[in-house]
Design a protein around this motif. Structure first.
Motif, PDB file in Angstrom:
ATOM      1  N   MET A   1       0.828  -1.216   0.000  1.00 47.42           N
ATOM      2  CA  MET A   1       0.000   0.000   0.000  1.00 47.42           C
ATOM      3  C   MET A   1       0.857   1.259   0.000  1.00 47.42           C
ATOM      4  O   MET A   1       0.398   2.337   0.350  1.00 47.42           O
ATOM      5  N   ASP A   2       2.120   1.049  -0.382  1.00 52.02           N
ATOM      6  CA  ASP A   2       3.044   2.172  -0.582  1.00 52.02           C
ATOM      7  C   ASP A   2       3.226   2.997   0.688  1.00 52.02           C
ATOM      8  O   ASP A   2       3.256   4.218   0.651  1.00 52.02           O
ATOM      9  N   ARG A   3       3.348   2.299   1.842  1.00 47.45           N
ATOM     10  CA  ARG A   3       3.561   3.031   3.095  1.00 47.45           C
ATOM     11  C   ARG A   3       5.031   3.342   3.318  1.00 47.45           C
ATOM     12  O   ARG A   3       5.403   3.975   4.318  1.00 47.45           O
ATOM     13  N   ALA A   4       5.887   2.898   2.399  1.00 47.33           N
ATOM     14  CA  ALA A   4       7.322   3.146   2.571  1.00 47.33           C
ATOM     15  C   ALA A   4       7.615   4.635   2.637  1.00 47.33           C
ATOM     16  O   ALA A   4       8.524   5.072   3.334  1.00 47.33           O
ATOM     17  N   ARG A   5       6.826   5.431   1.899  1.00 49.22           N
ATOM     18  CA  ARG A   5       7.073   6.870   1.905  1.00 49.22           C
ATOM     19  C   ARG A   5       6.864   7.461   3.303  1.00 49.22           C
ATOM     20  O   ARG A   5       7.483   8.466   3.645  1.00 49.22           O
ATOM     21  N   ASP A   6       5.976   6.855   4.107  1.00 51.99           N
ATOM     22  CA  ASP A   6       5.794   7.340   5.481  1.00 51.99           C
ATOM     23  C   ASP A   6       7.089   7.179   6.280  1.00 51.99           C
ATOM     24  O   ASP A   6       7.466   8.056   7.054  1.00 51.99           O
ATOM     25  N   ILE A  24      14.904  -3.565   3.590  1.00 51.20           N
ATOM     26  CA  ILE A  24      14.542  -3.610   2.166  1.00 51.20           C
ATOM     27  C   ILE A  24      15.757  -3.785   1.258  1.00 51.20           C
ATOM     28  O   ILE A  24      15.624  -3.777   0.028  1.00 51.20           O
ATOM     29  N   LYS A  25      16.939  -3.923   1.839  1.00 53.62           N
ATOM     30  CA  LYS A  25      18.110  -4.168   1.007  1.00 53.62           C
ATOM     31  C   LYS A  25      18.062  -5.576   0.422  1.00 53.62           C
ATOM     32  O   LYS A  25      17.467  -6.493   0.987  1.00 53.62           O
ATOM     33  N   VAL A  26      18.697  -5.716  -0.738  1.00 58.03           N
ATOM     34  CA  VAL A  26      18.776  -7.033  -1.366  1.00 58.03           C
ATOM     35  C   VAL A  26      19.880  -7.835  -0.682  1.00 58.03           C
ATOM     36  O   VAL A  26      21.008  -7.357  -0.520  1.00 58.03           O
ATOM     37  N   CYS A  27      19.540  -9.042  -0.281  1.00 63.09           N
ATOM     38  CA  CYS A  27      20.499  -9.908   0.412  1.00 63.09           C
ATOM     39  C   CYS A  27      21.345 -10.630  -0.635  1.00 63.09           C
ATOM     40  O   CYS A  27      20.877 -11.555  -1.313  1.00 63.09           O
ATOM     41  N   ASN A  28      22.595 -10.211  -0.763  1.00 59.45           N
ATOM     42  CA  ASN A  28      23.485 -10.799  -1.766  1.00 59.45           C
ATOM     43  C   ASN A  28      24.367 -11.916  -1.199  1.00 59.45           C
ATOM     44  O   ASN A  28      24.709 -12.872  -1.892  1.00 59.45           O
ATOM     45  N   ASP A  39      14.497 -10.492  -7.345  1.00 61.55           N
ATOM     46  CA  ASP A  39      13.219 -10.722  -8.040  1.00 61.55           C
ATOM     47  C   ASP A  39      12.040 -10.772  -7.068  1.00 61.55           C
ATOM     48  O   ASP A  39      10.991 -11.353  -7.375  1.00 61.55           O
ATOM     49  N   THR A  40      12.199 -10.164  -5.889  1.00 61.14           N
ATOM     50  CA  THR A  40      11.096 -10.155  -4.910  1.00 61.14           C
ATOM     51  C   THR A  40       9.870  -9.454  -5.496  1.00 61.14           C
ATOM     52  O   THR A  40       9.954  -8.369  -6.079  1.00 61.14           O
ATOM     53  N   HIS A  41       8.731 -10.099  -5.348  1.00 58.77           N
ATOM     54  CA  HIS A  41       7.459  -9.569  -5.859  1.00 58.77           C
ATOM     55  C   HIS A  41       6.410  -9.751  -4.770  1.00 58.77           C
ATOM     56  O   HIS A  41       6.136 -10.874  -4.345  1.00 58.77           O
ATOM     57  N   ILE A  42       5.837  -8.657  -4.290  1.00 60.10           N
ATOM     58  CA  ILE A  42       4.876  -8.696  -3.182  1.00 60.10           C
ATOM     59  C   ILE A  42       3.492  -8.313  -3.699  1.00 60.10           C
ATOM     60  O   ILE A  42       3.331  -7.298  -4.395  1.00 60.10           O
ATOM     61  N   VAL A  43       2.491  -9.131  -3.361  1.00 57.74           N
ATOM     62  CA  VAL A  43       1.109  -8.888  -3.784  1.00 57.74           C
ATOM     63  C   VAL A  43       0.226  -8.826  -2.546  1.00 57.74           C
ATOM     64  O   VAL A  43       0.304  -9.708  -1.675  1.00 57.74           O
ATOM     65  N   CYS A  44      -0.621  -7.797  -2.490  1.00 61.71           N
ATOM     66  CA  CYS A  44      -1.570  -7.651  -1.387  1.00 61.71           C
ATOM     67  C   CYS A  44      -2.975  -7.531  -1.957  1.00 61.71           C
ATOM     68  O   CYS A  44      -3.242  -6.683  -2.814  1.00 61.71           O
ATOM     69  N   LEU A  45      -3.865  -8.432  -1.524  1.00 58.02           N
ATOM     70  CA  LEU A  45      -5.265  -8.372  -1.963  1.00 58.02           C
ATOM     71  C   LEU A  45      -6.044  -7.514  -0.971  1.00 58.02           C
ATOM     72  O   LEU A  45      -5.940  -7.690   0.241  1.00 58.02           O
ATOM     73  N   GLN A  59      10.851  -5.415  -7.072  1.00 57.45           N
ATOM     74  CA  GLN A  59      12.141  -4.747  -7.156  1.00 57.45           C
ATOM     75  C   GLN A  59      12.326  -4.104  -8.528  1.00 57.45           C
ATOM     76  O   GLN A  59      12.949  -3.054  -8.667  1.00 57.45           O
ATOM     77  N   VAL A  60      11.745  -4.733  -9.550  1.00 62.33           N
ATOM     78  CA  VAL A  60      11.894  -4.209 -10.911  1.00 62.33           C
ATOM     79  C   VAL A  60      11.170  -2.870 -11.054  1.00 62.33           C
ATOM     80  O   VAL A  60      11.684  -1.919 -11.646  1.00 62.33           O
ATOM     81  N   ASP A  61       9.961  -2.800 -10.503  1.00 65.93           N
ATOM     82  CA  ASP A  61       9.173  -1.561 -10.577  1.00 65.93           C
ATOM     83  C   ASP A  61       8.671  -1.227  -9.175  1.00 65.93           C
ATOM     84  O   ASP A  61       7.632  -1.720  -8.744  1.00 65.93           O
ATOM     85  N   PRO A  62       9.401  -0.369  -8.435  1.00 65.05           N
ATOM     86  CA  PRO A  62       9.036  -0.074  -7.036  1.00 65.05           C
ATOM     87  C   PRO A  62       7.689   0.633  -6.893  1.00 65.05           C
ATOM     88  O   PRO A  62       7.133   0.658  -5.796  1.00 65.05           O
TER      89      PRO A  62
END
Length: 375
Positions: A1-6, A24-28, A39-45, A59-62
């Motif tokens: 829900m794009d709360r990262a900006r908060d 939120i860093k990528v674990c290398n 390639d993390t992809h998060i979906v919220c219904l 990660q591809v499209d924040p």
């Protein structure tokens, strides 16, 4: 829900923000910060207003993508997930951080639909800008009238000189000349105003008249043919109106021409010419009596009329300053009212959702300093 900006709006040294940025860093590599993959992809219904939405982040499209389920399909929708889905879920660390920072709770209150801080802030900003604009306008107008005392003083000196001349034995000639000069100026200015007025309407009709090309409409359906017929009637009425206007302008110009002719042949002009001739003869007498110039009186009269006109314009500016000042006072009161409205909305939120909760006690004081709050 794009709360990262908060989180990102918090102070860079804030513990919650630092924890989130590490999260939120990528674990290398093993043991490195971060829990996300490339390639993390998060979906919220999200179920809202009898509709099912899918909020997707990767990660591809924040940017959070919004999709709405319509039958068996997911349709992409525009909008800002942050504002369209105002749900907040806080970690225990965030709740603890709120307890240390009263403004964090205040920000949450402002983001609610009860307060609508963004909409309020737009109105607040507009009114503040209007207030500053009016103040700047007032300063400009005051600058225009700053030399009015000088003009008033000059007029007093000119009138004193004129009174000396008019108090002599030639007062009648001088008074007549001044009378005709003043009235001739009024007539001349009125004639010029009529010409400008006529030209204004003529140019308006010629250059800004609405135009309709029915050939571009190309009616096909019966309903379109009917509308085209009404458009044609409307266009004909407009042309009739324009022609009536042009006829009225022509009548006005003809009347002005007739006035010019009768004016030039009137007794007024004859009497004015006589007054001018008498003034010319009187000027010769003044020269013989040691007055510097034969045109001194005429020059004084012209200067007096010019000063009176300038002072009259400045009087109008003073009136305008008073109007602007009234607007400034109204704007200032609006700023106070809008600010009070924010406080009232915040208090309403507390009364609706927090009142009676012993675990949270918040006091909002009218027009208080938000950076020195105490809970």
């Amino acid at each position: 829900m794009d709360r990262a900006r908060d989180i990102q709006n918090l102070n860079p040294n804030n513990e919650v923000r630092r924890t989130f940025e590490n999260f939120i860093k990528v674990c290398n590599t093993k043991g490195s910060d971060g829990v996300l993959l490339e390639d993390t992809h998060i979906v919220c219904l999200y179920h809202k207003d009898s509709a099912l939405y899918s909020l997707e982040w990767s990660q591809v499209d924040p940017k959070v993508e919004i999709k709405k389920k319509v039958e068996d399909n997911w349709i992409v929708e525009d909008g800002d997930a942050h504002s369209r889905f105002p749900v907040k879920i806080f970690s225990q660390k965030q709740v603890y951080d709120f307890a240390k920072n009263p403004n964090a709770l205040l920000n949450l209150i402002d983001q609610s639909s009860s307060v609508q801080y963004k909409e309020w802030n737009m109105r607040w900003g507009d009114e503040i800008s209007r207030y500053y604009s009016l103040c700047a306008q007032k300063r400009e107008l005051e600058l225009q009238i700053s030399h009015k005392p000088t003009l008033v003083g000059q007029l007093a000196d000119i009138e004193q000189k004129i009174s000396v001349l008019e108090n002599s034995s030639h007062q009648e000639v001088l008074t007549k000349y001044q009378n005709y000069a003043n009235k001739s100026r009024i007539i001349s200015e009125y004639q010029s105003s009529i010409v400008n007025f006529s030209n204004l309407f003529t140019n308006l009709i010629d250059e800004q008249s609405p135009k309709l090309n029915l050939s571009e409409f190309k009616p096909v359906l019966e309903s379109e043919v009917e509308i085209a017929s009404h458009l044609e009637l409307l266009s004909e009425q407009l042309e009739t109106f324009k022609q009536d206007m042009l006829n009225n302008i022509y009548t006005l110009e003809s009347q002005l021409e007739a006035f010019d002719k009768s004016y030039s042949q009137s007794n007024f002009i004859s009497e004015k010419s006589a007054a001018v001739a008498a003034q010319t003869n009187l000027s010769q007498t003044f020269i013989s009596q040691g007055i510097e110039s034969s045109n001194q009186y005429e020059s004084l009269i012209d200067t007096k009329l010019s000063l009176e006109k300038s002072i009259d314009s400045l009087n109008k500016v003073e009136k305008r300053i008073q109007e602007v000042n009234d607007q400034i006072q109204n704007s200032y009161q609006s700023i106070i009212d809008i600010r009070i409205e924010l406080t009232e909305n915040r208090i309403e939120f507390l009364n609706r959702y927090i009142n009676g909760n012993d675990a949270i006690q918040i006091q909002i004081l009218p027009l208080c300093d938000r950076y020195h709050l105490e809970i």
